[in-house]
Design a protein around this motif. Structure first.
Motif, short mmCIF file in Angstrom:
data_model
loop_
_atom_site.label_atom_id
_atom_site.label_comp_id
_atom_site.label_asym_id
_atom_site.label_seq_id
_atom_site.Cartn_x
_atom_site.Cartn_y
_atom_site.Cartn_z
N GLY A 42 0.90 -1.09 0.15
CA GLY A 42 0.10 -0.01 0.08
C GLY A 42 0.75 1.26 -0.12
N HIS A 43 0.48 2.22 0.61
CA HIS A 43 1.18 3.54 0.62
C HIS A 43 2.38 3.50 1.70
N PHE A 44 3.54 3.85 0.95
CA PHE A 44 5.01 3.88 1.49
C PHE A 44 4.97 5.28 2.25
N HIS A 45 5.53 5.19 3.72
CA HIS A 45 5.55 6.42 4.42
C HIS A 45 6.55 6.41 5.27
N CYS A 46 7.18 7.49 5.66
CA CYS A 46 8.18 7.67 6.74
C CYS A 46 7.61 8.45 8.03
N ARG A 47 7.66 7.91 9.03
CA ARG A 47 7.29 8.71 10.33
C ARG A 47 8.19 8.48 11.11
N ALA A 48 8.75 9.50 11.82
CA ALA A 48 9.67 9.48 13.12
C ALA A 48 10.66 8.76 12.82
N GLY A 49 11.48 9.08 11.51
CA GLY A 49 12.58 8.29 11.21
C GLY A 49 12.52 6.81 10.54
N GLN A 50 11.23 6.22 10.73
CA GLN A 50 10.88 4.80 10.39
C GLN A 50 10.06 5.03 9.28
N CYS A 51 10.47 3.88 7.97
CA CYS A 51 9.74 3.88 6.89
C CYS A 51 9.12 2.64 6.77
N SER A 52 8.05 2.66 6.38
CA SER A 52 7.07 1.33 6.00
C SER A 52 6.35 1.35 4.95
N MET A 53 5.77 0.14 4.59
CA MET A 53 4.84 0.10 3.49
C MET A 53 3.60 -0.41 4.33
N ASP A 54 2.47 0.23 3.91
CA ASP A 54 1.23 -0.34 4.45
C ASP A 54 0.67 -1.66 3.94
N ALA A 55 -0.02 -2.45 4.41
CA ALA A 55 -0.72 -3.55 3.54
C ALA A 55 -1.41 -2.95 2.53
N GLY A 56 -1.52 -3.72 1.16
CA GLY A 56 -2.37 -3.51 0.44
C GLY A 56 -1.82 -3.64 -1.09
N ASP A 57 -2.38 -3.28 -2.07
CA ASP A 57 -1.83 -3.68 -3.56
C ASP A 57 -1.95 -2.41 -4.52
N ALA A 59 0.78 -0.12 -4.61
CA ALA A 59 1.95 0.52 -5.16
C ALA A 59 2.92 -0.47 -5.32
N VAL A 60 3.98 -0.28 -6.22
CA VAL A 60 5.10 -1.07 -6.34
C VAL A 60 6.32 -0.17 -6.40
N LEU A 61 7.29 -0.44 -5.64
CA LEU A 61 8.38 0.47 -5.38
C LEU A 61 9.43 -0.26 -6.23
N ILE A 62 10.36 0.30 -6.82
CA ILE A 62 11.61 -0.44 -7.39
C ILE A 62 12.77 0.32 -7.21
N VAL A 63 13.87 -0.01 -6.53
CA VAL A 63 14.89 0.81 -5.95
C VAL A 63 16.27 0.12 -6.13
N SER A 64 17.30 0.76 -6.04
CA SER A 64 18.47 0.33 -5.89
C SER A 64 18.81 -0.54 -4.82
N GLU A 65 18.46 -0.08 -3.63
CA GLU A 65 18.60 -0.47 -2.31
C GLU A 65 17.28 -0.57 -1.28
N PRO A 66 17.32 -1.51 -0.49
CA PRO A 66 16.18 -1.49 0.03
C PRO A 66 15.91 -0.12 0.64
N LEU A 67 14.77 0.50 1.20
CA LEU A 67 14.58 1.69 2.08
C LEU A 67 14.53 1.63 3.33
N ASN A 68 14.09 0.25 3.76
CA ASN A 68 14.20 -0.24 5.19
C ASN A 68 14.62 -1.49 5.45
N SER A 69 14.32 -2.17 6.61
CA SER A 69 14.91 -3.25 6.92
C SER A 69 14.09 -4.42 6.99
N THR A 70 13.06 -4.03 6.58
CA THR A 70 11.99 -5.22 6.22
C THR A 70 12.53 -6.40 5.32
#
Length: 136
Positions: free
Chosen positions: A79-94, A96-107
């Motif tokens: 779902g929606h990717f967001h960063c709050r209080a220095g922590q970034c995460s993606m909500d459940a859902g379908d 959005a798709v992110l394609i990146v060179s390196e993961p944006l968080n540790s999930t």
């Protein structure tokens, strides 16, 4: 911009652009680059992490000339990717798709794209990875 011009050349005249046709066209561009290099006597590896989208669908490559390891590429869907209080995460859902060179968080949900593969994201956000086969 040269690669984009080659890509536009490959897709011009196609009436209905599908995700598969976009992917095939981008692989043909990579083949053209490798053929041009070969014909010029160049043996420097091509490292081509490319991402293209027409606003409805997306394709991305993780490619390097034979015998080499390419730069990394990852994707994450949800779902929606967001960063709050220095922590970034993606909500459940379908949504959005992110394609990146390196993961944006540790999930552990990030999917690493294998060397010399293409990722396609269809209008329905269905994701598929397939090997890039170069015929030169």
């Amino acid at each position: 911009e040269h690669l984009l011009a080659m890509f536009v050349d490959e897709v011009s005249g196609i009436a209905e652009i599908t995700t598969e046709l976009l992917a095939d066209a981008l692989v043909r561009v990579i083949e053209r680059v490798e053929r041009l290099k070969r014909d010029a006597g160049l043996d420097t590896p091509s490292t081509l992490n490319l991402i293209l989208s027409d606003g409805r669908q997306m394709i991305a490559t993780r490619y390097v000339s034979a015998g080499q390891e390419s730069n990394s590429l990852y994707f994450l869907s949800g779902g929606h990717f967001h960063c709050r209080a220095g922590q970034c995460s993606m909500d459940a859902g379908d949504d959005a798709v992110l394609i990146v060179s390196e993961p944006l968080n540790s999930t552990s949900a990030w999917q690493r794209v294998d060397n010399n593969h293409i990722v396609t994201v269809g209008p329905d956000r269905a994701i598929k990875t397939t090997p890039i086969t170069i015929n030169i």
